[in-house]
Design an enzyme around this catalytic site. Sequence first.
Site, short mmCIF file in Angstrom:
data_model
loop_
_atom_site.label_atom_id
_atom_site.label_comp_id
_atom_site.label_asym_id
_atom_site.label_seq_id
_atom_site.Cartn_x
_atom_site.Cartn_y
_atom_site.Cartn_z
N THR A 75 2.58 -1.22 9.03
CA THR A 75 3.07 -2.10 10.10
C THR A 75 3.25 -3.53 9.62
O THR A 75 3.91 -4.32 10.29
CB THR A 75 2.08 -2.14 11.27
OG1 THR A 75 0.84 -2.69 10.81
CG2 THR A 75 1.87 -0.75 11.86
N ASP A 82 0.86 -1.18 0.00
CA ASP A 82 0.00 0.00 0.00
C ASP A 82 0.90 1.23 0.00
O ASP A 82 2.12 1.12 -0.13
CB ASP A 82 -0.99 -0.03 1.18
CG ASP A 82 -0.35 0.22 2.54
OD1 ASP A 82 0.89 0.36 2.63
OD2 ASP A 82 -1.10 0.28 3.52
N HIS A 83 0.29 2.40 0.15
CA HIS A 83 1.05 3.66 0.11
C HIS A 83 2.11 3.74 1.21
O HIS A 83 3.17 4.31 0.99
CB HIS A 83 0.09 4.84 0.20
CG HIS A 83 -0.81 4.78 1.39
ND1 HIS A 83 -1.91 3.94 1.45
CD2 HIS A 83 -0.76 5.43 2.58
CE1 HIS A 83 -2.51 4.10 2.61
NE2 HIS A 83 -1.83 4.98 3.31
N CYS A 132 2.95 -3.10 4.13
CA CYS A 132 2.10 -1.96 4.47
C CYS A 132 2.80 -1.22 5.60
O CYS A 132 3.97 -1.48 5.87
CB CYS A 132 0.66 -2.39 4.81
SG CYS A 132 0.43 -3.28 6.35
#
Length: 145
Positions: A66, A7-8, A64
Amino acid sequence: MIGLGCDHSGYELMQEVKKHLDKREILYQNFGCYSKDSVDYPDYARQVGHALQEGSCDKGILICGTGIGISIMANKMSGIRAALCSDCFSAEATRLHNDANILVMGGRVIGVGLAMKIVDTFLDTPFSEEERHKRRIYKIEHPET
C-alpha cells in the site's frame, strides 16, 4: 543518484521503475528486495533512508503493497520526508512544498502507467525555495521547537 527499495509486494512495480529510470538514464542504487519472497519492508526503508542521510543518494523511491508501512518507517528517520503518492498532483505538491526526498507508492494500489508518470513528476519537480515552505520544513524537522 536515486535509492530504490521495496518489499515483496512492491517488487514487480519496482522492476518497472528500474526500467523506466534506465530509459531516462537516471542512475540508481537498488537496495532490494530481489524477489517476490516475503521480506520485512522496514529493512529496505532503513537502507534507502541511510543512503540519503549519508549523502550517497539524493532522493529515494520506496514501494510496498500500500505504501503506508514503508512510508511510516522511512519518516521515522532524521531528515527523511517520505511522501506516499497515488497521483501526479500530490507528487508535484510534495516536491514544491515539502521538499520530499523519498517518493513512496503502493504496488497493489496503482498501475504501471500512472506510477511512471508519478515518478517523472516527483523527480522533475524542484523544491520551490519559498520562505513559507522552508519555515514549515524546519518545523517538521524540529518538532520540539
